[in-house]
Design an enzyme around this catalytic site. Structure first.
Site, short mmCIF file in Angstrom:
data_model
loop_
_atom_site.label_atom_id
_atom_site.label_comp_id
_atom_site.label_asym_id
_atom_site.label_seq_id
_atom_site.Cartn_x
_atom_site.Cartn_y
_atom_site.Cartn_z
CG HIS A 159 -2.00 -1.17 -6.47
ND1 HIS A 159 -2.31 -0.42 -5.36
CD2 HIS A 159 -1.87 -2.45 -6.01
CE1 HIS A 159 -2.39 -1.20 -4.29
NE2 HIS A 159 -2.12 -2.44 -4.67
CD GLU B 287 -2.50 2.78 -5.44
OE1 GLU B 287 -1.44 2.21 -5.16
OE2 GLU B 287 -3.58 2.17 -5.57
NE ARG C 49 -4.17 -1.63 0.03
CZ ARG C 49 -4.23 -2.74 -0.69
NH1 ARG C 49 -3.17 -3.10 -1.43
NH2 ARG C 49 -5.32 -3.49 -0.69
#
Length: 335
Positions: free
Chosen positions: A285, A266, A237
């Site tokens: 990601h 993000e 994360r």
């Protein structure tokens, strides 16, 4: 009897088709086309089940979803789900523990190799007609002989350790709960305190969940304790890392490079200075985003949903907010 399942993530057609193929006819799947708030709220309004990966599941959304009986996470991280709101509303939450561990571990190792060999930099240079062969002999490194420190030793951390065995490196790990000696021996991993891991590791790879204790765990103070020339890998994360402190450490030469699959926020802002550095490899990601694992995750998630609907127990590792027999019956909340 069919059950309305709101799939809140925006998936490619081929991915949706795999999920449809896995799901039995009793699950009436509805797929989001966008992450627009109005569309997402419209989907959950009639949903008995929410299936969500990257999509946020907020308290206002849960209050709007009067018929909701369960939230199933596509993956493991629940930081984008308001778990406390779900708990207050007695809505069970489950994850697909371990389902993405293989692909994420592969990307973590790929980022290690990519940073050490400056793959993004040399690829871009070669496409511009620049041949960096001589320069790379001075700035390229190998994993063999290095110490790799894994922060977090759950399913993903253990898969990384397993895959690193062929690279002839030393693997150490830190986790809030130390694993058993047999597992450590099988994976060739040694438990050390976090402070020692940071001080000794040539590569620090993050595999911890986002919690109040782990947020910004990589910051100016912790980076100062890291080995000079170390590399940071983050496939967990973005909020685990103070990005400003990381940038300053990279520019100053304290750290050799970073491989980042997670950012805060993000997507990252376009002016994020980390994206200007040659010694940083960045991916959006995508640790678990491999097509040949979609069916595996889908079967896990759909299996959890079906077990819940049938009143059957789920694997303990999948349960975030406990499921009860009373929650197996259809209901409509008044709040």
């Amino acid at each position: 009897m069919s059950h309305f399942v709101a799939c809140l993530d925006v998936w490619a057609p081929a991915v949706r088709e795999v999920v449809r193929r896995v799901a039995p006819a009793e699950l009436d799947l509805h797929f989001a086309q966008t992450y627009d708030d109005a569309e997402q709220l419209g989907l959950v309004a009639n949903a008995e089940i929410i299936l969500a990966g990257w999509a946020a599941v907020t308290a206002p959304m849960l209050a709007h979803a009067k018929k909701l009986r369960m939230i199933e996470k596509w993956g493991i991280g629940v930081d984008r789900i308001d778990v406390e709101a779900a708990r207050r509303m007695a809505i069970p939450v489950a994850i697909t523990a371990g389902s993405n561990a293989g692909p994420v571990s592969e990307l973590a190792i790929g980022l290690m190799l990519g940073v050490y060999r400056r793959l993004a930099q040399v690829d871009a240079a070669l496409r511009r007609g620049v041949w960096l062969k001589a320069e790379m002999r001075e700035i390229g490194y190998q994993i063999a002989g290095k110490t790799v420190g894994l922060v977090g030793f759950g399913n993903i951390g253990r898969k990384v350790a397993q895959r690193l065995r062929g690279f002839e490196c030393r693997v150490v790990y830190y986790d809030a709960r130390r694993t058993d000696e047999a597992t450590e021996t099988a994976l060739g991993a040694t438990y050390v305190p976090l402070e020692r891991l940071l001080a000794e590791s040539d590569i620090v790879s993050l595999h911890a969940p986002l919690t109040p204790q782990t947020g910004k765990m990589i910051n100016a103070a912790s980076i100062a304790t890291m080995k000079d020339g170390a590399v940071l890998i983050n496939t967990a994360r973005g909020e685990l890392v103070d990005e400003k402190a990381l940038y300053e450490a990279l520019v100053a030469g304290k750290l050799r490079g970073a491989g980042l699959d997670a950012f805060d926020p993000e997507p990252p802002l376009k002016d994020n200075p980390l994206l200007t550095l040659d010694q940083v490899i960045a991916t959006p990601h995508t640790g678990g985003a491999v097509f040949d694992n979609v069916e595996n995750v889908a079967r896990h998630a759909i299996g959890n949903i079906l077990r819940f609907l049938r009143g059957e127990p789920l694997a303990p590792a999948d349960v975030v907010v406990p499921l009860t027999a009373a929650q197996a019956a259809p209901r409509e909340r008044s709040f």
